[in-house]
Design an enzyme around this catalytic site. Structure first.
Site, PDB file in Angstrom:
ATOM      1  N   SER A 224       1.353  17.231   8.719  1.00 53.77           N
ATOM      2  CA  SER A 224       0.480  16.452   9.307  1.00 53.77           C
ATOM      3  C   SER A 224      -0.701  16.126   8.623  1.00 53.77           C
ATOM      4  O   SER A 224      -0.580  15.332   7.569  1.00 53.77           O
ATOM      5  CB  SER A 224       0.142  17.339  10.697  1.00 53.77           C
ATOM      6  OG  SER A 224      -0.146  16.503  11.670  1.00 53.77           O
ATOM      7  N   HIS A 366       6.600  18.116  16.915  1.00 54.87           N
ATOM      8  CA  HIS A 366       5.407  18.052  15.457  1.00 54.87           C
ATOM      9  C   HIS A 366       5.241  19.395  15.123  1.00 54.87           C
ATOM     10  O   HIS A 366       4.384  20.119  15.703  1.00 54.87           O
ATOM     11  CB  HIS A 366       4.287  17.274  16.028  1.00 54.87           C
ATOM     12  CG  HIS A 366       3.289  17.121  14.978  1.00 54.87           C
ATOM     13  ND1 HIS A 366       3.425  16.039  14.111  1.00 54.87           N
ATOM     14  CD2 HIS A 366       1.896  17.923  14.960  1.00 54.87           C
ATOM     15  CE1 HIS A 366       2.103  16.314  13.430  1.00 54.87           C
ATOM     16  NE2 HIS A 366       1.540  17.349  13.921  1.00 54.87           N
TER      17      HIS A 366
HETATM   18  C1  GCU Z   1      -3.680  14.646  15.441  1.00 56.84           C
HETATM   19  C2  GCU Z   1      -3.780  13.408  14.577  1.00 56.84           C
HETATM   20  C3  GCU Z   1      -2.708  13.153  13.621  1.00 56.84           C
HETATM   21  C4  GCU Z   1      -2.574  14.346  12.578  1.00 56.84           C
HETATM   22  C5  GCU Z   1      -2.344  15.814  13.482  1.00 56.84           C
HETATM   23  C6  GCU Z   1      -2.200  17.034  12.947  1.00 56.84           C
HETATM   24  O1  GCU Z   1      -2.663  14.388  16.070  1.00 56.84           O
HETATM   25  O2  GCU Z   1      -3.936  12.448  15.482  1.00 56.84           O
HETATM   26  O3  GCU Z   1      -3.111  12.178  12.688  1.00 56.84           O
HETATM   27  O4  GCU Z   1      -1.569  14.191  11.837  1.00 56.84           O
HETATM   28  O5  GCU Z   1      -3.558  15.819  14.396  1.00 56.84           O
HETATM   29  O6  GCU Z   1      -2.898  17.301  11.999  1.00 56.84           O
HETATM   30  O7  GCU Z   1      -1.698  17.878  13.337  1.00 56.84           O
END
Ligand code: GCU
Length: 386
Positions: A224, A366
């Site tokens: 992420s 995710h």
């Molecule tokens: C949020 C953000 C993302 C990121 C994520 C994370 O959702 O919008 O850009 O990748 O956090 O780091 O889990």
């Protein structure tokens, strides 16, 4: 859950393929003045420098040129982690400029059974900080670090917020303010992602100085926001032989011009501390960006890059992540490397590894899972086999 949460909270964001705007991607093999890049030399001695400079100026920011010194201190060591398979070290990096010091911790695991120098993975962690003890306790449930050790690889991890706080208002307490001696940032000064990537390079400094480590087999990875960081870290530091981005999405592997899921406008307003100030200007103006994220992957060429997505993680735009891998191909090919070129995404849970690029889309949410690790480690094994 992440998608449901974000789309419910942000109904204005697009999750429909039919609403993706038409766009033309910038051509990585065209110089800003319109000349074509037609030889390896043109790329290595011209276009690559031009492109990395645009990413610095407009997206991630420029790192400072101030001279510094870095020392490493072993805070604690134990040689019987994972039933004696690894040595664990709680470490501290001490960065010095003149009389001033900035310290950040990191954690290292090195396989005990090494007979010759082996690979290392620098993992950028943005969840719970690792220490040798916390990893020993957590491994009963997840096992990722143990799996890495079982493959004969060392791993070093640090927590993003220990380097530069992951908060809008955290600037004063981080490495960026330390370098600037408290002065405010300029519009093209490094954002948090670049600062974390810089720290990954410092951890690499320590690792490659260890006799157990082979400096030609090094990866940087993250999930992420740390996946975004890993790609930029590898663009800035050619010593990383593989970059692994897991569910990195907007500002990572995903094409910004698709405006699918998270957009430049949303990311720069919620996480302004990740990028340089100039990036904010492309909010709702993605078409004006002089670069797009496939060119970030191209900056890693001819080294290896692995991109992973998850099918429920639409916020990170899996299609846009895969499209970047394909659109980076011409640069790899110019450099004589074979890579993924098929415009069709592979089926779920079916990794595609072709030469220097690899990709998978895992079913689920995710996160970085055991499956993601396994698929990435298989790719790394292919790159690092002798
Ligand atoms: C949020 C953000 C993302 C990121 C994520 C994370 O959702 O919008 O850009 O990748 O956090 O780091 O889990």
């Amino acid at each position: 859950a992440q998608v449901a949460k974000d789309s419910a909270r942000n109904p204005q964001f697009n999750y429909e393929e039919s609403k993706v705007p038409t766009f033309t991607l910038p051509d990585p093999l065209k110089m800003a003045d319109g000349r074509s890049v037609s030889s390896k030399q043109d790329w290595i001695n011209g276009r690559r420098d031009e492109l990395v400079e645009v990413f610095r100026r407009e997206v991630y920011g420029r790192r400072p040129t101030t001279e510094y010194h870095v020392d490493f201190q072993v805070l604690a060591e134990t040689d019987d982690v994972f039933e004696g398979k690894a040595t664990g070290r709680d470490m501290q990096a001490i960065v010095t400029i003149g009389e001033r010091e900035f310290k950040f911790p990191f954690t290292v695991f090195i396989p005990n059974a090494v007979t010759e120098p082996g690979p290392v993975i620098v993992f950028i962690n943005n969840r719970r900080p690792d220490t040798v003890q916390s990893v020993i306790e957590e491994e009963a449930s997840t096992g990722a670090k143990r799996t890495i050790i079982d493959r004969g690889y060392a791993i070093a991890t640090f927590h993003t917020s220990d380097v530069d706080p992951d908060r809008k208002d955290g600037y004063a307490d981080g490495i960026r303010a330390f370098f600037a001696n408290g002065q405010p940032l300029q519009n093209d000064d490094w954002g948090g992602l670049s600062a974390w990537g810089w720290a990954a390079s410092r951890v690499l400094d320590y690792m490659v100085a260890q006799p157990e480590i082979d400096s030609s087999r090094t990866a940087v990875g993250g999930h992420s926001r740390s996946g975004k960081t890993a790609l930029w870290a590898a663009a800035e530091d050619p010593r990383f032989s593989i970059a692994y981005s897991n569910d990195s999405g907007c500002g990572g592997a995903a094409i910004s011009r698709r405006r699918f899921g998270e957009t430049v406008g949303r990311i720069t307003s919620v996480f302004p501390h990740w990028f340089c100030e100039n990036f904010t200007a492309y909010s709702e103006r993605e078409d004006q960006l002089p670069v797009d994220q496939h060119e970030l992957l191209a900056l890693i060429a001819p080294r290896a890059v692995y991109v992973a997505s998850a099918d429920l993680d639409l916020w990170a735009d899996p299609k846009g992540e895969y499209a970047s891998v394909v659109a980076a191909a011409p640069v790899y090919q110019l450099l004589g490397e074979e890579v993924i070129t098929d415009p069709e995404m592979p089926p779920l849970n079916t990794p595609r590894h072709i030469g220097k690029t690899g990709y998978h889309i895992r079913s689920g949410a995710h996160m970085i899972s055991e499956t993601d690790w396994k698929m990435f480690l298989d790719f790394a094994a292919g790159q690092w086999s002798r």
